[in-house]
Design a protein around this motif. Structure first.
Motif, PDB file in Angstrom:
ATOM      1  N   ASN A 400       0.805  -1.236   0.000  1.00 37.94           N
ATOM      2  CA  ASN A 400       0.000   0.000   0.000  1.00 37.94           C
ATOM      3  C   ASN A 400       0.833   1.279   0.000  1.00 37.94           C
ATOM      4  O   ASN A 400       0.334   2.341   0.361  1.00 37.94           O
ATOM      5  CB  ASN A 400      -0.952   0.011   1.205  1.00 37.94           C
ATOM      6  N   GLU A 401       2.127   1.149  -0.371  1.00 36.49           N
ATOM      7  CA  GLU A 401       3.017   2.313  -0.424  1.00 36.49           C
ATOM      8  C   GLU A 401       3.082   3.039   0.915  1.00 36.49           C
ATOM      9  O   GLU A 401       2.969   4.261   0.991  1.00 36.49           O
ATOM     10  CB  GLU A 401       2.580   3.296  -1.516  1.00 36.49           C
ATOM     11  N   SER A 402       3.262   2.282   1.968  1.00 31.80           N
ATOM     12  CA  SER A 402       3.359   2.824   3.332  1.00 31.80           C
ATOM     13  C   SER A 402       2.106   3.562   3.767  1.00 31.80           C
ATOM     14  O   SER A 402       2.161   4.442   4.628  1.00 31.80           O
ATOM     15  CB  SER A 402       4.582   3.755   3.462  1.00 31.80           C
ATOM     16  N   GLY A 403       0.983   3.204   3.179  1.00 32.03           N
ATOM     17  CA  GLY A 403      -0.291   3.842   3.524  1.00 32.03           C
ATOM     18  C   GLY A 403      -0.700   4.940   2.570  1.00 32.03           C
ATOM     19  O   GLY A 403      -1.814   5.470   2.663  1.00 32.03           O
ATOM     20  N   LYS A 404       0.168   5.283   1.628  1.00 29.04           N
ATOM     21  CA  LYS A 404      -0.119   6.388   0.709  1.00 29.04           C
ATOM     22  C   LYS A 404      -1.341   6.107  -0.153  1.00 29.04           C
ATOM     23  O   LYS A 404      -2.109   7.023  -0.500  1.00 29.04           O
ATOM     24  CB  LYS A 404       1.106   6.649  -0.161  1.00 29.04           C
ATOM     25  N   GLN A 405      -1.545   4.858  -0.517  1.00 28.83           N
ATOM     26  CA  GLN A 405      -2.692   4.508  -1.363  1.00 28.83           C
ATOM     27  C   GLN A 405      -4.016   4.804  -0.666  1.00 28.83           C
ATOM     28  O   GLN A 405      -4.985   5.197  -1.312  1.00 28.83           O
ATOM     29  CB  GLN A 405      -2.621   3.028  -1.758  1.00 28.83           C
ATOM     30  N   PHE A 406      -4.051   4.622   0.652  1.00 29.55           N
ATOM     31  CA  PHE A 406      -5.290   4.906   1.384  1.00 29.55           C
ATOM     32  C   PHE A 406      -5.583   6.405   1.371  1.00 29.55           C
ATOM     33  O   PHE A 406      -6.737   6.818   1.257  1.00 29.55           O
ATOM     34  CB  PHE A 406      -5.182   4.409   2.823  1.00 29.55           C
ATOM     35  N   VAL A 407      -4.548   7.212   1.484  1.00 28.83           N
ATOM     36  CA  VAL A 407      -4.714   8.668   1.451  1.00 28.83           C
ATOM     37  C   VAL A 407      -5.207   9.107   0.082  1.00 28.83           C
ATOM     38  O   VAL A 407      -6.101   9.969  -0.027  1.00 28.83           O
ATOM     39  CB  VAL A 407      -3.388   9.369   1.801  1.00 28.83           C
TER      40      VAL A 407
END
Length: 619
Positions: A400-407
């Motif tokens: 998830n790209e260190s959470g970047k995708q959720f943002v």
């Protein structure tokens, strides 16, 4: 231990440690002889007793897990004060009473007339047991308990039990040996009544002990679950069955609510706490829970389920190790639990902590999938959390790209996603002497954020950085994260030959014994992963994983995080906590870690009482 320990305080087998279970070896031998070698034994009692021991242990462990789960997530928690490691240590020998009663039951079965060759069930015996318990047992216990609160006996014996202000189910059986002798004598009234009336049966005798455990655990579980409608329909029930909140008052007020399980004796003799009904109603209604910060983690291997706070209390209170023989024996159970969790499980709450005004919870996902992580983030936001920290592989860059995708997918996301990489990088950078270090080797585990951030900061310091990578793609990716004016200090390499003289190795992947042997004498190995590097060299030093010791006022911390010592948390987790304490409004899941961010996070962590945990050691 009581404030002034009296005679017969320690258990006779206290020095045996876990070898105390050798005391039941005769039962094992007798059961094998009877069932496999053609021997004879009345009622096959040795086998029955061994099964009873196992059931009793399992029953208590279920109560421990359920109680800790409910107290971490439920608004019906009675006492909100914290449990610390000292209490866990004091209660770690809770299973002594199981051995004790087994050692009593076996000779009683052989000696007492009418106690052998028992039927499986006798309803008359159940009635006799109920009458004996409600009368002599409850009455005698009430007055014996009041006697234990006399200052002479309290200071020598019973204060040990009351050392636990906030109770757990196993607190119920944590008493000095002398007290258990007294309790056994009181309980024997019900058992002897069966022998006298010739109505004993295996089901009633052993069932009475299991029911006793059930009620004992219920009274000490620290969450209220007895429904109010039960007392509305049956008003008289309040005299014959206590509630968790009723007994909780005994631990907080000490001089009230002395009954065993039936409050009628407290009502008769005027020792009912005036706030019993009020506390019960308040506990049933529940308190409004506040949530500011969530740490989202996951199980690390098959056996780590037992190291959760919801697992084995004393095991979770020590740094994780899968080498314990009794833990390895449980891998079939662990495998089944993991399978069930992975198939049907959802995110669950494992721990609840508090640091000043910050209310924190640790959530565990059964498997780190994009969908489960996303659902957990949205659920945390719905519950009012301001920050969620992605622990371990929940922040995997490939996932998830260190959470970047959720943002990117949720533009109006109010909760802040933090991967904690900045503080992890700051920990490593502050462990490298700035003036004494001119060259380092970074062994890349895939050009992660932490590696790139450390490489960038060191290049800006003027340190020669050799970056060991596996591919040209990683080389280009790493170079792009270092400003152009400092790239002349970055030297990507593809083998150890050109960097074996380097004395500082920053390790971002598993380092085998063969690889470690390539390092020169006196090399310092600094791990970037949450798990330590195996120590194989006597002539090198191995630093701890990025981790911080926590402030003294961080409450309710009584389980270790993976292999870390007590009251030490990983830098990634602390990074999220600091983010919440500082009330920063930005997400921390960018591709690049800059030096200003490293300095700001490090200084904020120190300001809030977190300090770098250092444990440099040779093999």
């Amino acid at each position: 231990m009581a404030s002034k320990p009296g005679p017969l305080t320690p258990w006779p087998w206290a020095k045996l440690g876990n070898f105390k279970y050798l005391l039941v070896t005769p039962f094992v031998i007798k059961a094998i002889h009877t069932n496999l070698l053609g021997g004879q034994e009345a009622d096959n009692f040795s086998l029955v007793l061994l099964i009873f021991i196992a059931v009793r242990y399992l029953h208590n462990q279920l109560w421990i897990s359920i109680s800790r789960y409910q107290n971490a997530r439920s608004k019906r928690q009675i006492q909100s004060k914290s449990i610390e490691f000292e209490q866990v240590d004091r209660e770690r020998t809770w299973d002594d009473y199981i051995i004790f009663y087994a050692l009593l039951l076996y000779p009683a079965h052989a000696i007492i007339p009418g106690a052998s060759n028992l039927p499986l069930w006798n309803t008359k015996g159940l009635i006799v047991t109920i009458l004996a318990h409600d009368g002599p047992v409850e009455f005698t216990y009430y007055w014996a308990h009041r006697a234990l609160h006399h200052h002479f006996l309290y200071s020598r014996y019973h204060s040990h039990h009351h050392s636990s202000f906030v109770t757990e189910p196993i607190t119920s059986v944590v008493h000095p040996f002398a007290e258990h002798i007294m309790y056994a004598a009181i309980l024997s009234m019900a058992q002897l009544s069966l022998a006298i009336t010739n109505t004993a049966s295996i089901g009633v005798v052993l069932g009475y002990h299991l029911w006793f455990d059930l009620m004992n655990n219920m009274g000490h579980c620290n969450f209220e679950f007895i429904p109010q409608w039960a007392f509305e329909i049956f008003p008289f029930l309040k005299y014959f069955m206590y509630t968790p909140s009723f007994h909780s008052l005994h631990h907080s007020q000490v001089r009230t609510n002395f009954c065993l399980f039936m409050p009628i004796y407290d009502y008769l003799y005027g020792t009912v706490d005036e706030s019993s009904d009020t506390l019960y109603e308040a506990a049933c209604e529940g308190r409004k829970e506040r949530l500011d910060f969530v740490c989202l983690t996951h199980l690390t291997n098959l056996l780590s389920v037992f190291h959760l706070r919801l697992g084995f209390a004393s095991f979770a209170a020590k740094p994780y190790s899968s080498s314990k023989w009794y833990i390895r024996m449980l891998w079939p159970i662990s495998n089944a639990v993991r399978l069930v969790l992975s198939t049907f499980g959802r995110t669950f709450t494992s721990e609840k902590n508090r640091l000043d005004r910050l209310h924190m919870q640790t959530w565990v996902i059964p498997r780190y999938t994009f969908q489960l992580i996303e659902d957990s983030i949205l659920d945390a936001e719905k519950k009012g959390a301001k920050v969620i920290s992605l622990g371990l592989l929940n922040k995997n860059e490939d996932l998830n790209e260190s959470g970047k995708q959720f943002v990117n997918q949720h533009e109006n996301l109010r909760i802040r996603i933090v991967d904690g990489s900045t503080l992890a990088a700051a920990f490593v950078l502050n462990s490298i002497p700035e003036k004494e270090t001119s060259e380092v080797l970074i062994i890349s585990g895939g050009a992660s954020k932490v590696e790139s951030g450390i490489a960038r900061a060191l290049c800006e310091r003027g340190v020669r950085v050799q970056l060991l990578v596996d591919s040209e793609e990683q080389i280009e990716k790493s170079k792009m994260k270092v400003p152009q004016e400092f790239r002349h200090n970055l030297f990507p390499v593809t083998s150890y030959q050109s960097c074996i003289i380097c004395k500082t190795w920053i390790v971002g992947r598993w380092l085998s014994r063969e690889d470690q042997m390539k390092a020169s004498k006196g090399t310092r190995f600094i791990p970037l992963l949450p798990f330590p590097i195996p120590n194989v060299r006597d002539d090198c030093t191995y630093e701890t994983v990025p981790a911080m010791s926590v402030p003294k006022n961080l409450e309710n911390l009584h389980a270790c995080e993976n292999g870390l010592p007590r009251r030490v948390l990983s830098a990634w987790r602390v990074g999220g906590i600091v983010h919440a304490l500082e009330d920063w409004n930005h997400h921390e899941c960018d591709d690049v870690i800059d030096s200003d961010s490293v300095t700001r996070v490090w200084e904020a962590a120190i300001k809030h009482g977190f300090f770098p945990f250092k444990s440099i050691k040779a093999k």
